[in-house]
Design an enzyme around this catalytic site. Structure first.
Site, PDB file in Angstrom:
ATOM      1  CE  LYS A 239      -4.520  -1.512   1.377  1.00  0.00           C
ATOM      2  NZ  LYS A 239      -5.666  -1.349   2.282  1.00  0.00           N
ATOM      3  NE  ARG A 273      -8.042  -7.725   0.249  1.00  0.00           N
ATOM      4  CZ  ARG A 273      -7.726  -6.927  -0.768  1.00  0.00           C
ATOM      5  NH1 ARG A 273      -6.720  -6.066  -0.648  1.00  0.00           N
ATOM      6  NH2 ARG A 273      -8.396  -6.983  -1.908  1.00  0.00           N
TER       7      ARG A 273
END
Length: 310
Positions: A239, A273
């Protein structure tokens, strides 16, 4: 350089209200195990894979490869979180439903669908998905009703904006306190809609309507989210908060991603995740061993050699 004395790591095994997660045929004791959720996006413009799994067969191959690499769970998405044109229900179903059906025909792995659309959730649960992963945190109350009616689990993520809408310059007085309050309230709403509490997983929403500093703070204080007592999912893979912290593009963020993931486990996360499943599984198993939750796969180093029978 001044000395900095830090306190101990927060409790890595949170006091869960329902420590055994039962999905499909699996019954996983989250006091002993960290689950790895693989990411398969049927989008032409995913920030990380750039459309490599947009084709149906490519998506199915990626899902099967993730299972072979040790994924406990596969998350299938057809619509990005980021700002953009919202897909119609028909368009989203065309992307995700065949992957759910195809993977379910080939595997008993846990399947989630990343959606905020109640009809998409209902159709995918009926087709064999087990979990609805809602990055909008049950903004649409009909989504919780769809999960309840379909007998599924739900991941409730914290975010602020309406689906596919911008939220420039997000501000929080205390990001952790506000995220925790939101997740507690939405979990209560899910229960009121008929979703059993033991079927709820919480996601603090790293990067979702948050700055890099906000996401770092959530990582550092994740134990405060885990203290709610429901399983916590950490979606940190590649991210922007990792990229901005290290000044790296998406394709070079794996080491930073693994560091953030391990820190989240130490803070109480029980689902990771991740894009790179093999690396994530190794990191999770190593962290479990360091925490004393599992034995090493083998023990030979500096041990006496076995002697043959006399």
């Amino acid at each position: 350089m001044s000395d900095v004395t830090g306190g101990p790591f927060p409790a890595a095994v949170p006091p869960l209200r329902h420590p055994v997660l039962r999905i499909r045929s699996a019954a996983v004791d989250l006091r002993q195990r960290v689950l790895v959720m693989a990411i398969v996006n049927r989008t032409p413009d995913s920030f990380f894979d750039r459309g490599r799994t947009f084709g149906l067969e490519a998506a199915l191959r990626a899902a099967e490869a993730a299972v072979d690499a040790g994924a406990d769970w596969v998350d299938i998405g057809g619509q990005p979180f980021r700002t953009g044109q919202r897909l119609s229900v028909a368009e989203e179903l065309e992307r995700v439903l065949p992957v759910v059906q195809g993977l379910r025909a080939r595997s008993e792995v846990v399947i989630s669908v990343d959606t905020f659309e109640p009809e998409v959730a209902a159709r995918c649960l009926a087709a064999g998905a087990d979990v609805v992963n809602d990055t909008t945190g049950l903004r649409d109350p009909d989504l919780a009703a769809a999960v309840a009616a379909g007998g599924g689990h739900v991941v409730i993520a914290h975010s602020l904006a309406a689906p596919r809408s911008p939220w420039p310059a997000p501000r929080y007085d205390d990001v952790v306190d506000e995220v925790r309050a939101f997740l507690e309230a939405q979990a209560e709403a899910a229960v009121a809609a008929g979703v059993p509490e033991e079927r709820i997983v919480l996601d603090p929403g790293h990067d979702l309507n948050k700055t890099t500093v906000h996401s770092l703070e959530l990582t550092r204080r994740l134990d405060e989210i885990a203290a709610i007592g429901l399983p916590v999912l950490a979606a940190v893979s590649n991210k922007d908060f990792v990229g901005e912290t290290l000044d790296l593009p998406a394709e070079q963020r794996l080491p930073g991603t693994l560091a953030a993931a391990v820190l989240c486990v130490l803070g109480g996360a029980r689902v990771l995740r991740m894009h790179d499943v093999a690396s994530a599984v190794q990191a999770a198993r190593m962290t479990e061993a360091v925490l004393g939750l599992r034995a090493p796969a083998m023990q030979r180093h500096n041990l006496p050699e076995e002697r043959g029978a006399a």
